[in-house]
Design an enzyme around this catalytic site. Structure first.
Site, PDB file in Angstrom:
ATOM      1  N   VAL A   1       1.011  -0.809   0.129  1.00  0.00           N
ATOM      2  CA  VAL A   1      -0.290  -0.214   0.281  1.00  0.00           C
ATOM      3  C   VAL A   1       1.120   1.349  -0.151  1.00  0.00           C
ATOM      4  O   VAL A   1       0.744   2.298  -0.827  1.00  0.00           O
ATOM      5  CB  VAL A   1      -0.596   0.172   1.297  1.00  0.00           C
ATOM      6  CG1 VAL A   1      -1.762   1.432   1.473  1.00  0.00           C
ATOM      7  CG2 VAL A   1      -2.139  -1.228   1.082  1.00  0.00           C
TER       8      VAL A   1
ATOM      9  N   CYS B   1      -5.367  -9.337   2.578  1.00  0.00           N
ATOM     10  CA  CYS B   1      -6.449  -7.865   3.535  1.00  0.00           C
ATOM     11  C   CYS B   1      -7.820  -9.220   3.912  1.00  0.00           C
ATOM     12  O   CYS B   1      -8.636  -9.203   5.031  1.00  0.00           O
ATOM     13  CB  CYS B   1      -7.099  -8.007   2.864  1.00  0.00           C
ATOM     14  SG  CYS B   1      -5.906  -5.999   2.071  1.00  0.00           S
TER      15      CYS B   1
ATOM     16  N   LYS C   1      -3.187 -14.740  -5.348  1.00  0.00           N
ATOM     17  CA  LYS C   1      -3.667 -14.597  -6.437  1.00  0.00           C
ATOM     18  C   LYS C   1      -2.812 -14.450  -8.176  1.00  0.00           C
ATOM     19  O   LYS C   1      -1.880 -14.104  -7.804  1.00  0.00           O
ATOM     20  CB  LYS C   1      -5.362 -13.648  -7.026  1.00  0.00           C
ATOM     21  CG  LYS C   1      -4.253 -12.274  -6.553  1.00  0.00           C
ATOM     22  CD  LYS C   1      -5.476 -10.922  -6.414  1.00  0.00           C
ATOM     23  CE  LYS C   1      -5.021  -9.890  -5.665  1.00  0.00           C
ATOM     24  NZ  LYS C   1      -6.009  -9.522  -6.436  1.00  0.00           N
TER      25      LYS C   1
END
Ligand SMILES: NC(=O)c1ccc[n+]([C@@H]2O[C@H](COP(=O)([O-])OP(=O)(O)OC[C@H]3O[C@@H](n4cnc5c(N)ncnc54)[C@H](O)[C@@H]3O)[C@@H](O)[C@H]2O)c1
Length: 428
Positions: free
Chosen positions: A16, A259, A319
């Protein structure tokens, strides 16, 4: 781009923090980044980006003159009023968020009437209020506070930063909230300006809802398997209803990443701590855990006992388009397969370094075909585009067995079957 943009600081240069820093630099701000990891700061100062995130290295390089990296807070405090906090908030054993890194940042702040902490880290509702109380106790009441939760997705993080669906700013209606709104203004996105607690809750509720959607479609997929329906047709037919929408209706081997698992569990825990039993989220978590294990029973159906069987895992990252292995479904799957006596060989195009650290006893190959060599079964775990390009006739020559479990419904079943394989997806 204007040179008049407000300089900012970013504390914590992970997924982030780096995207936020590079994104604001792209919009014209000088960005003063601080991290406690000296190795990371050294690499960043050499122009290396320590994570895999499409477009990030190029963006950081383009804006290298505006990006400053240090382990020292002083230059950040000197040059910037707004200090964006993007440190980790991992789960604790109790399921609560671990706020020790956030608290370390709070404690490191000096008394000031000129600065504001802008919280990008995902934190429990009430964190902003508690930080304000800590500031007051430490004689730093003048330090402003803004909640500005982050909604980016790893794999398309920079694009998400530059084209957000919305920007959420929770504040007390002071100069700091105005300054954050102004920083995001050039992006032209929808703005939700609200109070701090509501901003904190928006982030947790959004992730919990998305996770619920995934667990919901996974359960529908499991029922489809029992009843002969094809979940992809079902998801399409459902998703075209605008009240439902097509996103996050992709059945698979369960959600992972840094997350969803932690934020869902943090919201469940937060509710529990306040005396409310969040029953739905308990089920969302349980369904997800079971989903990660369903591949094992699919393999057993085709191979019988897994003792001594060679199973190839294609992809390990949670992913595609990221090297992030946090809470990846592959971790649970590999451990379950090993516990059942299988030999696991794996290949991931970018996550291998971290995967080697986390997965004991797994053999690593440097290509998909290498992983499939002599395998009794293939499990597609991560939807890396290169797996769609596999030549299944060539795979058939390399593999010993004829079982392909597509954990993401990513492959073309007909192509795989035409090469002589028994293909099994999720929910069809
Ligand atoms: N990764 C995502 O997709 C994502 C998306 C939205 C929100 N978030 C939230 O953002 C926060 C950060 O997530 P991340 O994935 O970027 O984490 P990360 O682990 O990749 O990065 C955290 C960084 O903070 C640094 N750090 C820790 N303590 C510090 C301190 N006291 N001072 C300075 N630096 C410090 C670490 O060294 C590390 O580089 C978390 O709260 C997460 O829940 C993450």
């Amino acid at each position: 781009m204007s040179t008049q943009r407000e300089p900012i600081a970013v504390i914590g240069t992970g997924y982030v923090g780096l995207v936020t820093a590079a994104g604001f630099a792209e919009l014209g701000s000088e960005v003063w980044c601080v991290d406690i990891d000296p190795g990371k700061v050294e690499r960043l100062n050499r122009g290396e980006i320590p994570i895999y995130e499409p477009g990030l290295a190029e963006c950081a390089e383009r804006n290298r003159g505006r990006l400053h990296f240090s382990t020292d807070l002083a230059p950040a405090l000197e040059h910037a009023r707004l200090l964006f906090v993007a440190v980790g908030t991992p789960p604790t054993y109790s399921g609560d968020a671990d706020l020790s890194s956030v608290n370390a940042v709070v404690d490191a702040m000096p008394a000031s009437d000129r600065h504001a902490l802008v919280m990008k880290s995902t934190v429990p509702v009430g964190t902003g209020a508690s930080i304000r109380r800590i500031f007051a106790k430490q004689g730093k009441s003048g330090f402003a506070y803004v909640s500005c939760p982050e909604f980016l997705k790893e794999g398309s993080a920079l694009q998400d930063f530059l084209e957000p669906d919305r920007v959420v700013v929770g504040d007390e209606g002071d100069w700091a909230g105005d300054a954050v709104v102004e920083l995001y203004d050039p992006l032209g996105s929808a703005l939700v300006r609200t109070d701090i607690a509501s901003a904190e809750m928006i982030k947790l509720a959004a992730n919990a809802f998305l996770a619920t959607k995934i667990s919901f479609i996974n359960e529908i997929a499991n029922v489809c398997e029992e009843t002969g329906a094809d979940v992809l047709e079902v998801a399409r037919g459902m998703g075209l209803d605008q009240r439902i929408g097509t996103h996050f209706l992709k059945p698979g081997i369960g959600f992972g990443g840094s997350c969803f698992p932690k934020d869902v569990s943090a919201l469940k825990q937060l509710a529990g701590n306040s005396g409310y039993h969040f029953q739905l989220l308990t089920s969302v978590i349980e369904v997800n855990e079971l989903q990660k294990r369903r591949v094992v029973s699919k393999l057993q159906k085709h191979l019988g006992s897994l003792v001594g069987k060679k199973v190839a895992l294609l992809g390990l990252a949670f992913k595609a388009n990221t090297d992030d292995m946090r809470e990846a479904s592959s971790l649970v799957l590999a451990a379950r397969l090993q516990a059942d006596g299988a030999q696991v060989r794996a290949y991931d195009p970018v996550a291998e370094v971290e995967a080697r650290r986390l997965l004991r006893g797994v053999e690593f190959a440097d290509s998909a075909l290498g992983a499939l060599d002599g395998a009794d079964a293939c499990v597609l775990v991560t939807e890396w585009p290169e797996f769609r390009e596999l030549d299944w006739d060539a795979v058939a020559e390399r593999m010993a067995g004829r079982t392909v479990i597509d954990g993401r419904n990513f492959l073309d079943p007909e192509t795989v079957a035409a090469a002589g394989f028994a293909y099994e997806g999720i929910g069809r």
